[in-house]
Design an enzyme around this catalytic site. Structure first.
Site, short mmCIF file in Angstrom:
data_model
loop_
_atom_site.label_atom_id
_atom_site.label_comp_id
_atom_site.label_asym_id
_atom_site.label_seq_id
_atom_site.Cartn_x
_atom_site.Cartn_y
_atom_site.Cartn_z
N HIS A 191 0.98 4.45 13.41
CA HIS A 191 0.08 4.27 12.26
C HIS A 191 -1.34 4.68 12.63
O HIS A 191 -2.27 3.88 12.61
CB HIS A 191 0.13 2.81 11.78
CG HIS A 191 -0.48 2.59 10.42
ND1 HIS A 191 -1.81 2.28 10.27
CD2 HIS A 191 0.06 2.61 9.19
CE1 HIS A 191 -2.06 2.11 8.96
NE2 HIS A 191 -0.94 2.32 8.29
N HIS A 248 0.86 -1.17 0.00
CA HIS A 248 0.00 0.00 0.00
C HIS A 248 0.90 1.23 0.00
O HIS A 248 2.01 1.21 0.56
CB HIS A 248 -0.94 -0.01 1.21
CG HIS A 248 -2.16 -0.84 1.00
ND1 HIS A 248 -2.85 -1.44 2.03
CD2 HIS A 248 -2.82 -1.19 -0.14
CE1 HIS A 248 -3.89 -2.11 1.54
NE2 HIS A 248 -3.89 -1.98 0.23
N HIS A 273 -4.25 -8.94 6.03
CA HIS A 273 -4.58 -7.63 5.51
C HIS A 273 -5.18 -7.84 4.11
O HIS A 273 -4.97 -8.91 3.52
CB HIS A 273 -3.31 -6.77 5.44
CG HIS A 273 -3.55 -5.32 5.29
ND1 HIS A 273 -4.37 -4.60 6.13
CD2 HIS A 273 -3.06 -4.41 4.38
CE1 HIS A 273 -4.37 -3.34 5.75
NE2 HIS A 273 -3.59 -3.20 4.70
N ASP A 304 0.20 -3.17 9.04
CA ASP A 304 -1.22 -3.36 8.74
C ASP A 304 -1.67 -4.81 8.81
O ASP A 304 -1.26 -5.65 8.00
CB ASP A 304 -1.51 -2.80 7.36
CG ASP A 304 -1.28 -1.30 7.29
OD1 ASP A 304 -0.61 -0.77 8.19
OD2 ASP A 304 -1.77 -0.68 6.34
N ASP A 314 1.12 4.12 1.46
CA ASP A 314 1.65 4.78 2.64
C ASP A 314 2.80 4.01 3.27
O ASP A 314 3.46 4.51 4.19
CB ASP A 314 0.55 5.05 3.67
CG ASP A 314 -0.24 3.81 4.06
OD1 ASP A 314 -0.45 2.94 3.19
OD2 ASP A 314 -0.66 3.71 5.22
N HIS A 315 3.08 2.81 2.78
CA HIS A 315 4.18 2.00 3.31
C HIS A 315 5.30 1.78 2.29
O HIS A 315 6.30 1.16 2.62
CB HIS A 315 3.66 0.64 3.76
CG HIS A 315 2.70 0.72 4.90
ND1 HIS A 315 3.06 0.48 6.20
CD2 HIS A 315 1.39 1.05 4.93
CE1 HIS A 315 2.02 0.65 7.00
NE2 HIS A 315 0.98 1.00 6.24
#
Length: 302
Positions: free
Chosen positions: A263, A65, A142, A205, A67-68
């Site tokens: 997070h 994802h 996830h 996550d 944001d990572h």
């Protein structure tokens, strides 16, 4: 002098805020640096935190994802621009190879450093063993394939001066006993005790699953996502995340000494509420609600 600390580069989930950058974390482990989940803006956060490209030996991505992982392109190009003099190894889910390739070659640049690609697949594995640590990965839960990481220092032995003196062992004989395991009928366990290696886990996550529990077990330092507060537990489960209370209960059961929550969803204005809910869930150890640019030492051995 050895340094073992966790440097927080960013703590936001999904989108950055005025006070929180996208994810990014560096574990300093003696002379090595392991960069976790470089989200967008990581390169600038490294500058603010005093982290150089030369400090990086490994990059560990939990999942793809944005944001990572969107910061990968800039970090990899900076490693090459600065001509880091040692190889850098990248670990990431094998199912996301196409994303890694796109980020690694997002724009034109000159490659000057060997980036070794060692993707993770299946339920997880031991990814690397060095004299200083073992790097492990475990599958999480996830919407896209995600892995958590764990650094385990090998156990060692602490010599007991009183026991050595009682057996008349001193000077160079101590080294011989450590090397050979027995000296004049005296065994190493008789004059020493186990010194447990330090353990650090990084869990991003995921909803609750076996991988979370396994990664956290016996950790000195657990860095774990707590995207939601407990009143939004259904949202957390639906989107594959944890709440502050869930993360704290994991840490309490696993005997974690220092819990770092991070997070955070932009929907919450009061970071102190994460601490209150973690304490209400029964966690009694050291607790940090992470802020960008925090530096968290790995706890001293017991």
């Amino acid at each position: 002098m050895s340094v073992r600390e966790f440097v927080v580069l960013g703590t936001a989930s999904q989108v950055p805020t005025r006070h929180r950058n996208h994810n990014g974390y560096l574990l300093r482990w003696d002379g090595e640096g392991i960069l976790f989940d470089p989200g967008e803006g990581t390169q600038r956060q490294m500058l603010r935190a005093g982290v150089a490209a030369h400090d990086l030996n490994r990059i560990c991505v939990t999942h793809f994802h944005g944001d990572h992982s969107l910061g990968l392109a800039g970090v990899i190009q900076r490693i090459n621009l600065d001509r880091v003099p040692h190889p850098v190894t990248a670990h990431y889910p094998a199912s996301g190879q196409r994303f890694f390739d796109r980020l690694r070659y997002a724009t034109a640049y000159r490659e000057t450093v060997r980036i070794a690609e060692e993707p993770v697949s299946g339920e997880g594995a031991v990814l690397a063993e060095t004299p200083a640590y073992r790097l492990e990965a475990r599958l999480l839960s996830h919407p896209v394939e995600s892995y958590g990481y764990r650094i385990v220092e090998p156990d060692a032995r602490r010599m007991l001066p009183a026991a050595l003196a009682a057996h008349g062992i001193a000077g160079p004989d101590v080294g011989r006993l450590q090397k050979e395991g027995v000296l004049r009928g005296v065994t190493l366990p008789e004059v020493s005790e186990v010194r447990a290696g330090q353990r650090v886990a990084f869990v991003m996550d995921t909803r609750m699953c076996e991988g979370v529990t396994a990664l956290a077990e016996g950790c000195d330092l657990l860095v774990i996502e707590s995207t939601f507060l407990d009143e939004d537990v259904r949202l957390a489960t639906d989107h594959g995340h944890l709440t502050a209370g869930q993360a704290a209960r994991v840490a309490a059961r696993a005997g974690v000494r220092h819990l770092v929550l991070t997070h955070f969803s932009q929907r919450y204005a009061d970071p102190a509420e994460f601490e209150r809910q973690a304490r209400a869930a029964g966690y009694e150890g050291e607790l940090t609600v992470a802020r960008d640019l925090d530096r968290v030492p790995v706890p001293r051995r017991r």
